[in-house]
Design a protein around this motif. Structure first.
Motif, short mmCIF file in Angstrom:
data_model
loop_
_atom_site.label_atom_id
_atom_site.label_comp_id
_atom_site.label_asym_id
_atom_site.label_seq_id
_atom_site.Cartn_x
_atom_site.Cartn_y
_atom_site.Cartn_z
N SER A 79 0.86 -1.19 0.00
CA SER A 79 0.00 0.00 0.00
C SER A 79 0.89 1.23 0.00
O SER A 79 1.93 1.27 0.65
CB SER A 79 -0.90 0.00 1.24
N GLY A 80 0.48 2.25 -0.75
CA GLY A 80 1.25 3.48 -0.83
C GLY A 80 2.06 3.53 -2.12
O GLY A 80 1.92 2.67 -2.99
N ASN A 81 2.91 4.52 -2.22
CA ASN A 81 3.67 4.74 -3.45
C ASN A 81 5.17 4.72 -3.19
O ASN A 81 5.68 5.49 -2.39
CB ASN A 81 3.30 6.10 -4.07
N LEU A 82 5.85 3.83 -3.90
CA LEU A 82 7.31 3.79 -3.94
C LEU A 82 7.73 4.06 -5.38
O LEU A 82 6.88 4.27 -6.25
CB LEU A 82 7.83 2.43 -3.47
N ALA A 83 9.01 3.98 -5.66
CA ALA A 83 9.52 4.24 -7.01
C ALA A 83 9.06 3.18 -8.01
O ALA A 83 9.05 3.42 -9.21
CB ALA A 83 11.04 4.32 -6.98
N GLY A 84 8.66 2.01 -7.53
CA GLY A 84 8.19 0.94 -8.39
C GLY A 84 7.46 -0.10 -7.56
O GLY A 84 7.39 0.00 -6.34
N LYS A 85 6.93 -1.12 -8.21
CA LYS A 85 6.24 -2.19 -7.49
C LYS A 85 7.20 -2.89 -6.53
O LYS A 85 6.84 -3.25 -5.42
CB LYS A 85 5.64 -3.19 -8.50
N PHE A 86 8.46 -3.06 -6.97
CA PHE A 86 9.50 -3.63 -6.13
C PHE A 86 10.68 -2.67 -6.11
O PHE A 86 11.06 -2.12 -7.15
CB PHE A 86 9.97 -4.98 -6.68
N VAL A 87 11.27 -2.47 -4.92
CA VAL A 87 12.43 -1.59 -4.77
C VAL A 87 13.48 -2.32 -3.93
O VAL A 87 13.18 -2.79 -2.83
CB VAL A 87 12.04 -0.26 -4.09
N ALA A 88 14.69 -2.45 -4.48
CA ALA A 88 15.80 -3.10 -3.79
C ALA A 88 16.70 -2.03 -3.17
O ALA A 88 17.19 -1.15 -3.87
CB ALA A 88 16.60 -3.97 -4.76
N VAL A 89 16.90 -2.13 -1.86
CA VAL A 89 17.60 -1.09 -1.11
C VAL A 89 18.80 -1.67 -0.35
O VAL A 89 18.61 -2.36 0.65
CB VAL A 89 16.64 -0.40 -0.11
N PRO A 90 20.03 -1.37 -0.79
CA PRO A 90 21.20 -1.76 0.00
C PRO A 90 21.19 -0.99 1.32
O PRO A 90 20.85 0.20 1.35
CB PRO A 90 22.39 -1.34 -0.87
N ASN A 91 21.56 -1.67 2.42
CA ASN A 91 21.52 -0.98 3.70
C ASN A 91 22.42 -1.66 4.72
O ASN A 91 22.84 -2.80 4.55
CB ASN A 91 20.09 -0.88 4.21
N LEU A 92 22.68 -0.89 5.76
CA LEU A 92 23.41 -1.38 6.93
C LEU A 92 22.48 -1.29 8.14
O LEU A 92 22.85 -0.80 9.19
CB LEU A 92 24.67 -0.53 7.17
N ILE A 93 21.27 -1.71 7.97
CA ILE A 93 20.16 -1.68 8.92
C ILE A 93 19.69 -0.25 9.17
O ILE A 93 18.59 0.09 8.84
CB ILE A 93 20.46 -2.41 10.23
N ASN A 94 20.52 0.61 9.75
CA ASN A 94 20.07 1.97 10.04
C ASN A 94 20.65 3.01 9.09
O ASN A 94 20.43 4.20 9.26
CB ASN A 94 20.38 2.33 11.49
N ILE A 95 21.40 2.57 8.07
CA ILE A 95 21.93 3.48 7.05
C ILE A 95 21.53 2.93 5.70
O ILE A 95 21.86 1.80 5.35
CB ILE A 95 23.47 3.61 7.14
N VAL A 96 20.81 3.73 4.93
CA VAL A 96 20.29 3.31 3.63
C VAL A 96 21.18 3.88 2.52
O VAL A 96 21.61 5.03 2.58
CB VAL A 96 18.84 3.80 3.46
N ALA A 97 21.43 3.05 1.50
CA ALA A 97 22.24 3.49 0.37
C ALA A 97 21.59 4.68 -0.33
O ALA A 97 20.37 4.85 -0.32
CB ALA A 97 22.43 2.35 -0.63
N ARG A 98 22.44 5.48 -0.96
CA ARG A 98 21.93 6.61 -1.74
C ARG A 98 20.98 6.10 -2.81
O ARG A 98 21.11 4.99 -3.31
CB ARG A 98 23.09 7.39 -2.35
N GLN A 99 20.03 6.92 -3.17
CA GLN A 99 18.95 6.52 -4.08
C GLN A 99 19.46 6.02 -5.43
O GLN A 99 18.88 5.11 -6.01
CB GLN A 99 17.97 7.68 -4.27
N GLU A 100 20.56 6.56 -5.92
CA GLU A 100 21.06 6.14 -7.23
C GLU A 100 21.53 4.68 -7.24
O GLU A 100 21.73 4.10 -8.30
CB GLU A 100 22.16 7.06 -7.75
N TYR A 101 21.69 4.07 -6.05
CA TYR A 101 22.11 2.67 -5.97
C TYR A 101 20.96 1.73 -5.63
O TYR A 101 21.16 0.54 -5.48
CB TYR A 101 23.25 2.52 -4.97
N GLN A 102 19.76 2.26 -5.52
CA GLN A 102 18.58 1.44 -5.27
C GLN A 102 18.00 0.97 -6.60
O GLN A 102 18.00 1.72 -7.57
CB GLN A 102 17.56 2.23 -4.46
#
Length: 88
Positions: A34-57
């Motif tokens: 529910s809601g709006n993201l950049a796409g139906k599926f979004v892959a996000v590299p992270n270190l749990i509390n630090i999210v990768a910059r958007q250009e790497y998602q």
């Protein structure tokens, strides 16, 4: 269906681990429920509390497409290059 606030985003998450140069990061693939993201599926590299910059998602119409898009964007990069830098 679900009783959410107007601007809420609800996702279902699949987690992958990437081990590169003896270091590990997570790649969470979010499926929009529910809601709006950049796409139906979004892959996000992270270190749990630090999210990768958007250009790497990665984004895609399927979990595999989003993961493939993300992996293509981060190929040949060092893990520390994926994340925002603290301003000194």
């Amino acid at each position: 269906m679900l009783d959410l606030n107007a601007n809420d985003i609800l996702t279902k998450v699949a987690r992958y681990n990437l081990i590169r140069n003896e270091r590990m990061i997570y790649i969470d693939v979010h499926e929009t429920i529910s809601g709006n993201l950049a796409g139906k599926f979004v892959a996000v590299p992270n270190l749990i509390n630090i999210v990768a910059r958007q250009e790497y998602q990665g984004v895609g119409d399927t979990e595999v497409d989003a993961l493939r898009d993300c992996m293509g964007k981060i190929k040949n990069l060092e893990i520390e290059d994926l994340f925002p830098r603290r301003k000194e």
